[in-house]
Write a protein that holds these residues in place. Sequence first.
Motif, PDB file in Angstrom:
ATOM      1  N   GLY A 191       0.802  -1.218   0.000  1.00 48.30           N
ATOM      2  CA  GLY A 191       0.000   0.000   0.000  1.00 48.30           C
ATOM      3  C   GLY A 191       0.832   1.264   0.000  1.00 48.30           C
ATOM      4  N   ASN A 192       2.146   1.146   0.136  1.00 48.17           N
ATOM      5  CA  ASN A 192       3.023   2.317   0.121  1.00 48.17           C
ATOM      6  C   ASN A 192       3.292   2.791  -1.300  1.00 48.17           C
ATOM      7  N   THR A 193       3.784   4.016  -1.414  1.00 47.12           N
ATOM      8  CA  THR A 193       4.030   4.636  -2.716  1.00 47.12           C
ATOM      9  C   THR A 193       5.413   5.274  -2.755  1.00 47.12           C
ATOM     10  N   GLU A 194       5.827   5.681  -3.948  1.00 53.10           N
ATOM     11  CA  GLU A 194       7.097   6.398  -4.084  1.00 53.10           C
ATOM     12  C   GLU A 194       7.047   7.717  -3.336  1.00 53.10           C
ATOM     13  N   ALA A 195       5.887   8.343  -3.318  1.00 57.31           N
ATOM     14  CA  ALA A 195       5.737   9.605  -2.585  1.00 57.31           C
ATOM     15  C   ALA A 195       5.976   9.385  -1.093  1.00 57.31           C
ATOM     16  N   ASP A 196       5.538   8.241  -0.572  1.00 56.94           N
ATOM     17  CA  ASP A 196       5.795   7.911   0.828  1.00 56.94           C
ATOM     18  C   ASP A 196       7.289   7.831   1.098  1.00 56.94           C
ATOM     19  N   VAL A 197       8.012   7.181   0.184  1.00 56.56           N
ATOM     20  CA  VAL A 197       9.460   7.025   0.329  1.00 56.56           C
ATOM     21  C   VAL A 197      10.152   8.377   0.291  1.00 56.56           C
ATOM     22  N   GLU A 198       9.767   9.220  -0.642  1.00 55.16           N
ATOM     23  CA  GLU A 198      10.392  10.537  -0.783  1.00 55.16           C
ATOM     24  C   GLU A 198      10.140  11.407   0.443  1.00 55.16           C
ATOM     25  N   TYR A 199       8.914  11.352   0.951  1.00 52.37           N
ATOM     26  CA  TYR A 199       8.586  12.118   2.158  1.00 52.37           C
ATOM     27  C   TYR A 199       9.410  11.617   3.347  1.00 52.37           C
ATOM     28  N   CYS A 200       9.522  10.302   3.484  1.00 44.74           N
ATOM     29  CA  CYS A 200      10.288   9.716   4.579  1.00 44.74           C
ATOM     30  C   CYS A 200      11.757  10.136   4.506  1.00 44.74           C
ATOM     31  N   LEU A 201      12.331  10.108   3.319  1.00 42.98           N
ATOM     32  CA  LEU A 201      13.736  10.500   3.160  1.00 42.98           C
ATOM     33  C   LEU A 201      13.959  11.956   3.566  1.00 42.98           C
ATOM     34  N   GLU A 202      13.039  12.793   3.177  1.00 41.91           N
ATOM     35  CA  GLU A 202      13.154  14.217   3.517  1.00 41.91           C
ATOM     36  C   GLU A 202      13.078  14.421   5.028  1.00 41.91           C
ATOM     37  N   ILE A 203      12.077  13.825   5.639  1.00 41.74           N
ATOM     38  CA  ILE A 203      11.858  14.006   7.075  1.00 41.74           C
ATOM     39  C   ILE A 203      12.945  13.320   7.894  1.00 41.74           C
ATOM     40  N   LEU A 204      13.318  12.105   7.519  1.00 43.88           N
ATOM     41  CA  LEU A 204      14.309  11.346   8.277  1.00 43.88           C
ATOM     42  C   LEU A 204      15.653  12.055   8.298  1.00 43.88           C
ATOM     43  N   SER A 205      16.085  12.582   7.159  1.00 43.72           N
ATOM     44  CA  SER A 205      17.382  13.267   7.112  1.00 43.72           C
ATOM     45  C   SER A 205      17.374  14.514   7.997  1.00 43.72           C
ATOM     46  N   GLN A 206      16.241  15.209   8.041  1.00 38.69           N
ATOM     47  CA  GLN A 206      16.134  16.389   8.896  1.00 38.69           C
ATOM     48  C   GLN A 206      16.187  16.008  10.366  1.00 38.69           C
ATOM     49  N   ILE A 207      15.494  14.938  10.728  1.00 36.72           N
ATOM     50  CA  ILE A 207      15.455  14.499  12.126  1.00 36.72           C
ATOM     51  C   ILE A 207      16.821  14.028  12.589  1.00 36.72           C
ATOM     52  N   VAL A 208      17.493  13.241  11.761  1.00 34.44           N
ATOM     53  CA  VAL A 208      18.827  12.742  12.126  1.00 34.44           C
ATOM     54  C   VAL A 208      19.792  13.900  12.325  1.00 34.44           C
ATOM     55  N   GLU A 209      19.756  14.852  11.430  1.00 34.45           N
ATOM     56  CA  GLU A 209      20.648  16.009  11.541  1.00 34.45           C
ATOM     57  C   GLU A 209      20.371  16.790  12.824  1.00 34.45           C
ATOM     58  N   ARG A 210      19.081  16.985  13.139  1.00 32.93           N
ATOM     59  CA  ARG A 210      18.729  17.741  14.343  1.00 32.93           C
ATOM     60  C   ARG A 210      19.124  17.001  15.611  1.00 32.93           C
ATOM     61  N   LEU A 211      18.862  15.704  15.654  1.00 33.18           N
ATOM     62  CA  LEU A 211      19.206  14.920  16.844  1.00 33.18           C
ATOM     63  C   LEU A 211      20.718  14.851  17.049  1.00 33.18           C
ATOM     64  N   ARG A 212      21.450  14.753  15.959  1.00 30.27           N
ATOM     65  CA  ARG A 212      22.910  14.714  16.094  1.00 30.27           C
ATOM     66  C   ARG A 212      23.459  16.041  16.590  1.00 30.27           C
ATOM     67  N   SER A 213      22.819  17.122  16.200  1.00 26.51           N
ATOM     68  CA  SER A 213      23.293  18.440  16.642  1.00 26.51           C
ATOM     69  C   SER A 213      23.116  18.613  18.146  1.00 26.51           C
ATOM     70  N   MET A 214      22.197  17.826  18.733  1.00 20.35           N
ATOM     71  CA  MET A 214      21.952  17.901  20.176  1.00 20.35           C
ATOM     72  C   MET A 214      22.642  16.786  20.943  1.00 20.35           C
ATOM     73  N   SER A 215      23.261  15.854  20.234  1.00 16.98           N
ATOM     74  CA  SER A 215      23.838  14.684  20.875  1.00 16.98           C
ATOM     75  C   SER A 215      25.199  14.992  21.480  1.00 16.98           C
ATOM     76  N   PRO A 216      25.391  14.764  22.774  1.00 13.95           N
ATOM     77  CA  PRO A 216      26.720  14.976  23.385  1.00 13.95           C
ATOM     78  C   PRO A 216      27.757  14.020  22.821  1.00 13.95           C
ATOM     79  N   LEU A 217      27.330  12.823  22.436  1.00 14.02           N
ATOM     80  CA  LEU A 217      28.254  11.844  21.868  1.00 14.02           C
ATOM     81  C   LEU A 217      28.786  12.331  20.529  1.00 14.02           C
ATOM     82  N   SER A 218      27.889  12.890  19.723  1.00 14.18           N
ATOM     83  CA  SER A 218      28.312  13.417  18.427  1.00 14.18           C
ATOM     84  C   SER A 218      29.260  14.588  18.598  1.00 14.18           C
TER      85      SER A 218
END
Length: 401
Positions: free
Chosen positions: A357-384
Amino acid sequence: MEKIYFDHAATTPIDSEVAKIVLEYTAQKYGNPNSIHSFGREARKAVEEARESVASLLGADKSEIFFTSGGTESDNLALKGVALANRKKGNHIITTAIEHYAVLRSCEELEKQGFLVTYLPVDENAMVRIEDVKNAITDKTILISVMFANNEVGTIQPIKEIGQLAKEKDIYFHTDAVQAVGSCPIDVNEYHIDLLSLSGHKLYGPKGVGAVYIRKGIKIGALQDGGSQEHKLRAGTENVSGIVGLGKAAEIARREMVGRIAYVTTLRDKLIKGIQDKIPDSKLNGHDERRLPGNVNFCFSYIEGESLLLNLDLKGIAASTGSACASGSLDPSHVLLAMGLSHETAQGSLRLSLGCGNTEADVEYCLEILSQIVERLRSMSPLSATTNLLLNNPCNQYYNH
């Protein structure tokens, strides 16, 4: 807000055709299949037709299909039923370190009853080595249980080769195929499988119903006492609506499997490549090629998987860090640890499991959001921050010689 479901490995949405027939046998055709009147005969006919559908999906005979409440009960019945019924022949069982807890806990319980269990290691791709299986066999080995495909990282095991080895050694072979049935072509005879577990809600069917395939001639005992249902192997009134729903889901899977596999695999590969291209310090878990069509599992350095999940959910994306059955545990995945990952790396895992039931649009949206979240979480991570400080420290040049 857009909502995207990327957790099909935990459960799949019920197919509309399946939902229709489940409702029909819940509200209208509600007879007990063990009653001799017309209501009962109607229910019995539906149960046997469902048995035929499940058997056809596996290349089995309908007499070899026994309905259960789901994958966990099927695993328990296969392992405990065979072990206890064949105790005079031997007391040794072989399985792997990355099995579902339904298998691992069953083995632990059997160990309490005097059985010896060998838990095979896996390589960095979560693949079982045939040589390890061979070396583990003793003259007391009565059962080998290796999952068809891993529920967390998606690696598909060399089932045919293991089945052939078990057949040559006259050892029963069970596979937990809960994640694979409906997503991979399976022929129990070609793969030399003696027992197989499956669950309805993993192939667009209802929850609370599953089945176990048991090859004719296998010596196995029942785990619960009561009536003579399921050829005296599983006492209790049959879940008719669930069973007919599972039968319909099996029928649809058999009809649409080739197309489903091709479609979902294309989406999976697009998502994997997108993550690898967009997000540095990310590691794909599981085999590159021998993996389930919809499975995408990554570890992201310097962040925790739980944080990823919460942030993705806020953006409408449903995902997981691993098995839904272990979601209450704070420990890192036993699968990832068995693959050789450190505790810290394993804590940063994310499983995105796609469906038809998933679509290419789902994948593209996930890639956009996931990359933003990872970048933001890493910017706050003391380990990083600590890692970057060490890498950029001028003094490091003196320690690199």
